[in-house]
Scaffold this active site. Sequence first.
Site, short mmCIF file in Angstrom:
data_model
loop_
_atom_site.label_atom_id
_atom_site.label_comp_id
_atom_site.label_asym_id
_atom_site.label_seq_id
_atom_site.Cartn_x
_atom_site.Cartn_y
_atom_site.Cartn_z
N TRP A 352 22.29 1.78 17.08
CA TRP A 352 22.45 2.38 18.41
C TRP A 352 22.15 1.37 19.50
O TRP A 352 22.47 1.59 20.68
CB TRP A 352 21.56 3.61 18.57
N ASP A 353 21.55 0.23 19.12
CA ASP A 353 21.26 -0.84 20.07
C ASP A 353 22.49 -1.17 20.91
O ASP A 353 22.39 -1.46 22.11
CB ASP A 353 20.87 -2.13 19.32
N GLU A 495 10.53 6.15 15.81
CA GLU A 495 10.65 6.23 14.35
C GLU A 495 9.32 6.38 13.63
O GLU A 495 9.29 6.39 12.39
CB GLU A 495 11.41 5.00 13.85
N LYS A 608 6.06 4.74 18.33
CA LYS A 608 6.47 3.36 18.08
C LYS A 608 7.11 2.75 19.32
O LYS A 608 6.89 1.59 19.64
CB LYS A 608 7.46 3.33 16.91
N GLN A 609 7.92 3.55 20.01
CA GLN A 609 8.74 3.01 21.09
C GLN A 609 9.12 4.12 22.06
O GLN A 609 8.83 5.29 21.84
CB GLN A 609 10.00 2.37 20.53
#
Length: 769
Positions: A352-353, A495, A608-609
Amino acid sequence: MKYDLEPRGWIVAEETFDPCRTAKCESIFAQGNGYINIRCALEEGYLDTYRGAFITGTFNKAMPDEVTELPNLPDVTAMEFIVNGERFAMDQGTLQSYLRTLDLHTGEATRTVQWKSPAGAALELTFRRFVSLDNEHIAAFSVEVTPTNQDIELVVNSGISTRNSNTGSQHCVEGEMRMLPGGILRLMTHTNESNVPISVHCLHKFSAKPSESLPVIERRRFVGRYTFRLAKGQTLRIEKLTCYHTGRDLPFTVYGQQRGTTNPDIVAAAGDALAAKFADTGYDALLAASAKKWAAYWAEQDVQIESDDSFDQLGMRFALYHLNIMIKRDDDRVGIGAKGMTGEGYKGHSFWDTEMFLMPYYLLTDPAAAKTLLGYRWRSLPGAFKKASENGYQGAMFPWESAWLDDGEVTPLYCGADIVTGKSSPVLTGMIEQHISADIAWGVWLYYQATGDDDFMNRRGCELLIEIARFWASRVEWQDDTQRYEIKNVIGPDEYKDHVDNNAFTNYLTVFAMEQAERCIKDMPTQWPDAYAKLSDSYDLNALAAELQDKKAKVYLPQPNADGIVPQNAQYLGLDAIDLSKYKNQQGVSSIYEDYSPAQMNQLMVSKQADLVMLMRIMPDLFDAETRRKNFIFYESRTLHDSSLSHGQHCVLAAWEGLDDMALDMYRHAIAIDLGPNMKSSDLGIHSASMGNVWQCVVCGFAGLEWHEGGLSLRNHLPASWQRAAFNIVWRGAKLHVEVTHAGITVTHRGGSAVEITVDGQPVKLAAE
């Protein structure tokens, strides 16, 4: 590492040598042009060397039980130098000086060494190399060797090797080796499963004639062995000119034939012709042609930063350098890997980046390049249909990891070990991280907003939106107890949290995707009639529009609770809070896994993000200003930024919220992901999405660029320690130059269509010039 060499803002340098820490510089000094990338492995090689040559689209499955990956192709970087019978190696003898640099402006890497052999022979060596931006097939190397205290005998072994592997997996057969007229070495091979022919040619040129010259053919290695007798003070210059061709090169394909040729003779002939052509050319002329193309790139794409810290500028240009070498701008059969093509990390797969972190840069600087990325998704529809069918859904369920067009899902099933059980940990992302399909719909919408490209929508965009919406319409689950549709058992962008329900990012993007498809159906008959005719043959579009209208209105969209916090997912706000200061201050990433298993992590209030923050970043109007700020602060305090995707998005939000010190700190964290002091951070390749994030930090964060329905706005958030930021963008056919200072924002129309934008809250119309 050293980042303050002149000209400042252009030179990445390594000033000390450690044989156990070479892989990072191999990645960050990697050179390429979108067709081929070559890691900057030192010619002589060391224990920690990871040689790598990667060509886009050459995907292969080494073994039946492995997933498709981008293969490590034959190597041309290795060169062996034997001085009076002793091998040149900087971890032997005495290394008196060492400096390796990458000049971002020209794409050339240079290494200068002063070395004394164990027996006492002193040498000065200069190594130079580049991958051509002028001719995508060419890579060239130059070595100068000067003995400074005695006469020497120098033996050079240099050629082509197929001994490379992807961490042990061999993708290429040994191949056929042949010497052609003029001393050209040719190695022909092919991938063992996808049967992609590969030809590699190399030619050596010397400033002095060797006393002996011998071709040496060994298993998986074809080299020339050249012997020289050099007097003290005499400089020998060696030029190694190489070229690569594969059966998947564009000249060997026509539209609709996705795989190219499997005829090795055709590929070999192309290499023969190019090698013969550059036999009359030298390193310097080839470099000049490539540097001219780099100069043109920088003239259009440079983002200029005037800051109290020159590292701010260097970090941006480093990102732009890699953004240029990771994309094949003219080929929509290939995407961009999570490591670009600078290493084996993530097997060369696209995530998806592409849409969320890379697409904005390409779209707003080179819309045609962005179009190829969406073209890759359109060409990958068969794999998305296959995945949807296998999982019991309709439409296009895009793979979490994508490789070649018809590979479908290529996420590995297992990776790493559970710290508690010791068993292999399943990779759940390929099964339940499903927001990528909605992300692609967002990319289609953004592309059309920025370009108004009706031809793209007619041929590809409408179909992508419709098929993605069909997937989500079949994926949402009706709940009788709540009388609404929900999306259960997924992984969102965070994630560290798997098997969650109603991830806010996923749910909101799902509704967005269905809404865009519904609008598309409404407009197709008049605006995109070809797409309407094609899709009407397959579906009852009126019935589909009605279904989408009904379902999107009933999908659960998480709202702020009594404290104003929007739950990231249904479980998040009920998780256990722990002191995260240890992990917030970590030197590397994911050190929390040394203390907790994935199952335990799922019970902790730690991210995580960016997840909900990412949602507020791409859809800033979802919530009011107070709710957005409150949620940003809440989630940032619980986010470890263990993903390279995270700091950049937090930087943008922090800038928008007026948290200036935090925003600049986040920007500097983003540029340090690869350039920072952690010498193991990039061993397996640079972080491609981070490069797009760095650009977004400045353009979307500090210059406040936002995109809207048919409109663009800018707002000044320049850091206090910066004096100026300037860049070029393209919007709706208008070429704009933007300059941000503390006095305000200046936008200059450099050509193209007249355009309406909003600058610091004021709507303006700009005509050409």
